[in-house]
Design an enzyme around this catalytic site. Structure first.
Site, short mmCIF file in Angstrom:
data_model
loop_
_atom_site.label_atom_id
_atom_site.label_comp_id
_atom_site.label_asym_id
_atom_site.label_seq_id
_atom_site.Cartn_x
_atom_site.Cartn_y
_atom_site.Cartn_z
N LYS A 23 -16.46 31.19 23.37
CA LYS A 23 -16.01 32.29 24.24
C LYS A 23 -14.61 32.73 23.82
O LYS A 23 -13.69 31.91 23.83
CB LYS A 23 -15.99 31.81 25.69
CG LYS A 23 -15.33 32.77 26.68
CD LYS A 23 -15.43 32.24 28.10
CE LYS A 23 -14.70 33.12 29.12
NZ LYS A 23 -13.26 32.81 29.20
N ASP A 24 -14.49 34.00 23.46
CA ASP A 24 -13.16 34.49 23.06
C ASP A 24 -12.86 35.81 23.76
O ASP A 24 -13.60 36.21 24.66
CB ASP A 24 -13.04 34.60 21.53
CG ASP A 24 -13.49 35.95 21.03
OD1 ASP A 24 -14.38 36.57 21.67
OD2 ASP A 24 -12.95 36.42 20.01
N MET A 25 -11.80 36.49 23.31
CA MET A 25 -11.40 37.73 23.98
C MET A 25 -11.27 38.92 23.02
O MET A 25 -10.75 39.97 23.40
CB MET A 25 -10.07 37.52 24.74
CG MET A 25 -10.21 36.49 25.85
SD MET A 25 -8.65 36.07 26.66
CE MET A 25 -8.35 37.54 27.60
N GLU A 26 -11.72 38.76 21.77
CA GLU A 26 -11.53 39.85 20.81
C GLU A 26 -12.73 40.14 19.89
O GLU A 26 -12.92 41.29 19.47
CB GLU A 26 -10.33 39.57 19.88
CG GLU A 26 -8.97 39.72 20.51
CD GLU A 26 -8.48 38.46 21.20
OE1 GLU A 26 -9.03 37.37 20.89
OE2 GLU A 26 -7.58 38.55 22.06
N THR A 54 -7.99 31.10 18.78
CA THR A 54 -8.51 29.98 19.55
C THR A 54 -9.59 30.50 20.50
O THR A 54 -9.70 31.70 20.73
CB THR A 54 -7.39 29.28 20.33
OG1 THR A 54 -6.83 30.22 21.25
CG2 THR A 54 -6.33 28.72 19.40
N ASP A 103 -10.48 24.72 24.60
CA ASP A 103 -10.87 24.35 25.97
C ASP A 103 -12.39 24.39 26.05
O ASP A 103 -13.04 25.04 25.26
CB ASP A 103 -10.25 25.30 27.01
CG ASP A 103 -10.53 26.75 26.71
OD1 ASP A 103 -11.58 27.24 27.12
OD2 ASP A 103 -9.70 27.40 26.03
N GLU A 152 -0.86 31.43 17.64
CA GLU A 152 -2.01 31.12 16.77
C GLU A 152 -1.73 31.50 15.31
O GLU A 152 -2.19 30.84 14.39
CB GLU A 152 -3.25 31.89 17.26
CG GLU A 152 -3.70 31.52 18.66
CD GLU A 152 -4.72 32.49 19.26
OE1 GLU A 152 -5.42 32.09 20.19
OE2 GLU A 152 -4.81 33.65 18.80
N1 ADE Z 1 -9.08 31.58 24.02
C1 ADE Z 1 -8.92 30.26 24.14
N2 ADE Z 1 -9.72 29.76 25.11
C2 ADE Z 1 -10.41 30.82 25.62
C3 ADE Z 1 -11.36 30.95 26.64
N3 ADE Z 1 -11.79 29.91 27.34
N4 ADE Z 1 -11.85 32.18 26.90
C4 ADE Z 1 -11.42 33.26 26.19
N5 ADE Z 1 -10.51 33.17 25.23
C5 ADE Z 1 -10.00 31.96 24.94
#
Ligand code: ADE
Length: 248
Positions: free
Chosen positions: A176-179, A92, A202, A15
């Protein structure tokens, strides 16, 4: 106070690389404890100082340090070492199609960041688990640069399970992410304004599994993200944090 120093926190080199290459950011060595994985790349857009913090590689598993644990520590180090006026959580993300998200879209955060996977059904802990950490109001950037605005929900899984989706839905989050919520938590503690710039790769309510969509669109998303971050940073030139909101 006019914004001068911007820190961009990113989890994956896939990224970050288009941005590092395009802006010709240069790596700064010895910024943090030498056993830590985080890397800093520095450059300028006009007269703005840009520090990109990449969370680096996990030496045991040989993958990027994604998710909330590294993001928390990277944010603390960025704030205490780099003196940012504002922090951008960039990367992303997944999007909710029925709320308007499409592959390739750029979303800027609004409202608050929450978690969708911290379920603690005991006394007052449920609210703590979900959390609520503010995003800077960047509605004027979204209007002028034609980006979408949406609330971001963070969790530690790329995979989506039904209960997580129900919680995302109950908050009407779009991204929706992870950080981001982890970064926002540190920023709230230390009083540094932050927002997120996320490229949708996605769809949570899409046809294919998340990881299949993710690998198909990661490169498109990272390219869109690069341009969006450049445009967003250039927009901040000569502005204060308050200028980023639409006038009320
Ligand atoms: N990063 C990219 N797509 C993601 C998802 N669906 N959930 C969490 N982090 C993401």
């Amino acid at each position: 106070m006019v914004i001068k120093n911007i820190a961009v926190i990113m989890a994956m080199m896939d990224e970050a690389k288009p941005l590092i290459d395009n802006l010709i950011l240069t790596e700064q060595f010895d910024m943090f404890h030498k056993q830590l994985p985080f890397k800093v790349f520095t450059g300028k857009i006009d007269n703005l100082n840009v520090d990109l913090i990449w969370n680096g590689i996990d030496s045991k598993y040989n993958v990027d340090n994604v998710a909330t644990q590294p993001a928390t520590l990277a944010t603390y180090l960025a704030i205490t070492n780099l003196n940012p006026d504002i922090i951008i959580s960039a990367g992303t993300a997944g999007g909710v199609a029925k709320r308007g998200a499409e592959i390739g879209d750029i979303y800027l955060s609004c409202g608050v960041f929450r978690y969708h996977d911290r379920r603690i059904p005991y006394t007052n802990f449920p609210e703590y688990g979900v959390g609520s950490y503010p995003s800077v109001d960047v509605s004027s950037i979204a209007r002028d640069l034609n980006f979408k605005l949406g609330e971001v929900s963070t969790g530690n899984s790329l995979e989506l399970i039904e209960r997580d989706f129900e919680i995302i839905e109950s908050h009407q989050s779009v991204v929706k992410d992870m950080e981001a919520a982890a970064i926002a938590w540190v920023c709230r503690l230390l009083g540094i304004p932050m927002f997120a710039v996320k490229a949708i790769v996605d769809l949570l309510d899409g046809e294919k599994a998340t990881h299949e969509q993710f690998s198909e669109y990661l490169s498109l998303g990272s390219s869109n993200l690069k341009q969006a971050i450049i445009d967003v940073i250039a927009y901040c030139k000569g502005k204060t944090v308050a200028d980023l909101a639409l006038p009320r």
